[in-house]
Design an enzyme around this catalytic site. Structure first.
Site, PDB file in Angstrom:
ATOM      1  N   VAL A 204       0.839  -1.190   0.000  1.00  0.00           N
ATOM      2  CA  VAL A 204       0.000   0.000   0.000  1.00  0.00           C
ATOM      3  C   VAL A 204       0.875   1.241   0.000  1.00  0.00           C
ATOM      4  CG1 VAL A 204      -0.160   0.160   2.532  1.00  0.00           C
ATOM      5  CG2 VAL A 204      -2.005   1.091   1.123  1.00  0.00           C
ATOM      6  N   CYS A 205       0.392   2.296  -0.674  1.00  0.00           N
ATOM      7  CA  CYS A 205       1.024   3.618  -0.601  1.00  0.00           C
ATOM      8  C   CYS A 205      -0.089   4.638  -0.413  1.00  0.00           C
ATOM      9  CB  CYS A 205       1.877   3.896  -1.840  1.00  0.00           C
ATOM     10  SG  CYS A 205       0.955   4.009  -3.378  1.00  0.00           S
ATOM     11  N   GLN A 206       0.136   5.876  -0.766  1.00  0.00           N
ATOM     12  CA  GLN A 206      -0.883   6.892  -0.521  1.00  0.00           C
ATOM     13  C   GLN A 206      -1.995   6.853  -1.558  1.00  0.00           C
ATOM     14  OE1 GLN A 206      -1.051   8.587   2.197  1.00  0.00           O
ATOM     15  NE2 GLN A 206      -2.816   9.857   1.676  1.00  0.00           N
ATOM     16  N   GLY A 208      -1.639   4.617  -4.653  1.00  0.00           N
ATOM     17  CA  GLY A 208      -1.661   3.351  -5.374  1.00  0.00           C
ATOM     18  C   GLY A 208      -0.616   3.190  -6.445  1.00  0.00           C
TER      19      GLY A 208
END
Length: 313
Positions: A204-206, A208
């Site tokens: 996961v990131c901020q 995608g």
């Protein structure tokens, strides 16, 4: 099923390798981690609009003489050279998008919504790997997640690094709060040191984009069970994950003057939920800034005559 790949300031040119060999990124791509153009990414998004995967939502325009990428900036080229560079970057971004779509379509990287990822993380022994930079991670993170950034804030203090930071600030960093980023060359190695290649890993990131690029790197390195959170933490509701940190997930990726005055899309959406109390906070900040600016202006006008009186004595 169509997979929507977000287009945030494209920090990921370093991940745009055509081969599946996991080595250091090509020199030209690694250089552009310290500054590749928004216009190039915009061209990539425009050229691929028929697929419906990327949305054109970039603020900077082609009239900029410099280039900015994920807050890392260098000076732009001139004339035809700049256009050729933009075209090459657009092709690389489009190639990366096709690779990511193929990996998802063939189920080599599986897709989860934020809610599905939250339930899966709570109810199974899957690992949640947060690949965001430190400035986003420290605002909000999922309790129990593992943090290994694929990009992080550039802390270099040499002349080249300082010039990039100065350019980034002048070209919009003061407003957006975007920091200069550098690619974590040891990302795959650090993941391998913590987890075996058969571990179930949710990335996961901020928004995608960085997490899908990180997923590709891990897949190419031999990791077998990878799950990508589509839309990232910004698409998550607070109840989807158990949060730690001072900010809601949706606000972890903003900063600068725009955040201070509440002039971001994320904060406007938050204000609609929170009501007038939330809005009054930022209205008070704006009024205070206007009063301060007015006081400084009046003070500056008064200082001149005062200095002249002192000199005449």
């Amino acid at each position: 099923m169509g997979i929507k790949l977000p287009l945030e300031p494209p920090c990921l040119s370093v991940c745009l390798k055509e081969s599946k060999e996991m080595a250091a990124p090509p020199l030209s791509l690694a250089r552009r981690v310290a500054g590749a153009s928004y216009p190039a990414a915009a061209a990539a998004a425009h050229s691929s609009s028929r697929s419906g995967y990327l949305r054109h939502r970039l603020l900077p325009s082609k009239r900029w003489s410099g280039v900015v990428k994920m807050g890392a900036a260098v000076g732009g080229g001139q004339g035809g050279g700049e256009e050729e560079e933009e075209t090459r970057q657009a092709k690389e971004m489009a190639a990366a998008r096709r690779r990511w779509e193929t990996l998802i379509r063939e189920q080599k990287i599986k897709t989860l919504t934020p809610r599905e990822a939250g339930y899966t993380f709570k109810l199974t022994d899957k690992v949640l790997l947060d690949v965001r930079p430190s400035n986003e991670r420290q605002k909000a993170w999922v309790k129990g997640s593992t943090w290994i950034p694929v990009f992080d804030v550039d802390t270099s203090s040499d002349l080249n690094g300082l010039s990039k930071k100065a350019f980034s600030f002048v070209m919009g960093g003061w407003w957006s709060g975007i920091s200069t980023m550098s690619f974590n060359k040891n990302f795959v190695q650090q993941v391998q040191e913590k987890f075996s290649k058969d571990t179930d890993i949710i990335l996961v990131c901020q928004k995608g984009l960085r997490s899908i690029a990180a997923s590709e790197q891990l897949y190419n390195a031999g990791f077998e069970n990878l799950f990508w959170v589509q839309g990232g933490l910004e698409a998550a509701e607070e109840e989807d994950f158990e949060r730690e940190g001072s900010q809601p997930f949706k606000l972890a990726g903003i900063g600068g003057v725009s955040e201070f005055f509440g002039w971001t899309d994320q904060q406007r959406a938050q204000a609609a939920k929170e009501g007038w109390g939330y809005r009054l906070l930022f209205t008070g900040r704006l009024v205070g800034a206007i009063v301060l600016a007015d006081a400084l202006f009046v003070g500056a006008q008064s200082i001149g005559p005062l200095l002249q009186q002192l000199q005449s004595r």
